[in-house]
Design an enzyme around this catalytic site. Structure first.
Site, mmCIF file in Angstrom:
data_model
loop_
_atom_site.group_PDB
_atom_site.id
_atom_site.type_symbol
_atom_site.label_atom_id
_atom_site.label_comp_id
_atom_site.label_asym_id
_atom_site.label_seq_id
_atom_site.Cartn_x
_atom_site.Cartn_y
_atom_site.Cartn_z
ATOM 1 N N HIS A 158 -10.588 0.146 20.908
ATOM 2 C CA HIS A 158 -12.033 0.040 20.667
ATOM 3 C C HIS A 158 -12.736 1.388 20.767
ATOM 4 C CE1 HIS A 158 -11.711 -4.243 20.469
ATOM 5 N NE2 HIS A 158 -11.402 -4.392 21.732
ATOM 6 N N ASP A 193 -3.695 -7.033 18.490
ATOM 7 C CA ASP A 193 -4.572 -7.506 19.556
ATOM 8 C C ASP A 193 -5.464 -8.620 19.011
ATOM 9 O OD1 ASP A 193 -5.714 -6.205 22.396
ATOM 10 O OD2 ASP A 193 -7.246 -7.273 21.255
ATOM 11 N N HIS A 195 -8.510 -8.943 19.419
ATOM 12 C CA HIS A 195 -9.770 -8.335 19.003
ATOM 13 C C HIS A 195 -9.514 -7.285 17.913
ATOM 14 C CE1 HIS A 195 -10.316 -9.478 23.313
ATOM 15 N NE2 HIS A 195 -11.465 -9.958 22.851
ATOM 16 N N ASP A 282 -3.244 -10.502 24.192
ATOM 17 C CA ASP A 282 -4.345 -11.421 24.489
ATOM 18 C C ASP A 282 -4.529 -12.502 23.430
ATOM 19 O OD1 ASP A 282 -5.096 -9.386 22.782
ATOM 20 O OD2 ASP A 282 -6.813 -8.745 23.963
#
Length: 338
Positions: A158, A193, A195, A282
């Protein structure tokens, strides 16, 4: 398989997170490291420390003023604010901003996308050695290893060129990919991931020498919300060199593997000579973020499909948070690489 890890990464112990108007403990706990090490060793990994390759590979991705900010802001702010435990922004910079202030409060807002990246006295050591760990994994590929695992913590995907966010400070996957590129590889970054890898996308969005691919929950209903749509495909020279594969929340292994097939087809057509996997765990059904429903065995299937591409694979740890299956998920994934 060889794994890379440095214990100084545990020096980042964030306490602050703002959720629904309440301050709660940050979920990026140092205890994640013990579970991930357990998983790596269960998969037969030999864990090695990274060499210190200095600031130059970090500066190939991040700006000098951002690196200076991360390295110095806690000490500078602590000299101004009594009993300061963590640096957390109280304001944010709209857009890119036209002025860069020397004031610490202004720089904190300029270099943070949200409040999820508190900086303490130990944060710089942790993020520096997290990046060096990713570089150590890249060096293993350059030395001829077919696969390697970099236990990076804090995560990185990120983080933009000069913006922290989503528990991420330095973009470890981008740093490793650029290091591979400068040493003769044509790398593709495959972000698995749950995200979207918005920072990675932003760093390479106008470039055609690194392919970026991300499989993630649709940002219409999931963090990071403002990036990760299928229509985002790059700009300028980078047009067509970014692929997003957003999936509905709750997606299981069948839908995931279908998206992974598309991702690997694009990587093959790019002519990649190595894959940097931004390895989020995740997407598991038991992860606290509850984005997808991949089982522990499913991570083995994902890894086997990636291995079938026949390319060297550097696995850079991203998300995956404290829950009973965390180490088992890593063991299943690394075992699936063969």
């Amino acid at each position: 398989m060889k794994a890379v890890f440095d214990d100084r990464q545990t020096r980042h112990d964030p306490q602050f997170r703002l959720l629904d108007g309440k301050v709660i403990q940050n979920p990026d706990r140092p205890q994640r490291v013990a579970e991930l090490l357990r998983g790596a060793r269960a998969a037969g990994c030999r864990v090695l420390p990274p060499e210190d390759r200095g600031m130059a590979p970090l500066g190939a991705i991040h700006t000098p003023r951002y690196l200076d900010f991360l390295r110095s802001i806690h000490a500078r702010r602590a000299a101004e604010v009594a009993d300061l435990a963590e640096v957390v922004p109280s304001r944010f910079c709209p857009g890119q901003g036209l002025h860069y202030s020397d004031m610490t409060e202004a720089q904190i807002g300029f270099h943070n996308a949200d409040t999820s990246c508190p900086l303490s006295a130990g944060t710089w050591d942790a993020v520096y050695w997290s990046a060096q760990t990713a570089l150590g994994g890249a060096a293993l590929l350059l030395a001829g290893e077919g696969a390697a695992y970099a236990l990076c913590r804090p995560s990185g995907h990120h983080a933009y060129r000069e913006l922290a966010g989503g528990f991420c400070f330095l973009n470890n996957s981008a740093i490793a990919a650029e290091y591979l590129r400068r040493n003769g590889h044509r790398p593709a970054i495959l972000d698995i991931d749950v995200h979207h890898g918005n920072g990675t996308q932003g760093i390479f969005y106008d470039r055609d020498d690194v392919l970026t691919v991300s499989i993630h929950v649709d940002p219409a209903e999931f963090y990071p919300f403002y990036a990760g749509g299928a229509q985002e495909c790059g700009t300028g020279r980078g047009h067509g060199f970014n692929l997003n594969l957003p999936l509905p929340r709750g997606t299981g292994i069948e839908g995931y593997l279908a998206a992974l097939d598309r991702a690997l087809q694009r990587i093959a057509c790019f002519g990649a000579s190595a894959i940097v996997v931004a390895l989020g765990l995740d997407a598991h059904e038991g992860d606290p973020f509850q984005g997808m429903t991949i089982t522990t065995q499913g991570f083995g299937h994902i890894a086997a499909n990636i291995a079938a591409a026949g390319l060297p694979v550097l696995n850079v740890q991203e998300g995956g948070y404290m829950q009973p299956a965390l180490g088992d998920n890593l063991a299943a994934y690394l075992g699936g690489l063969g």
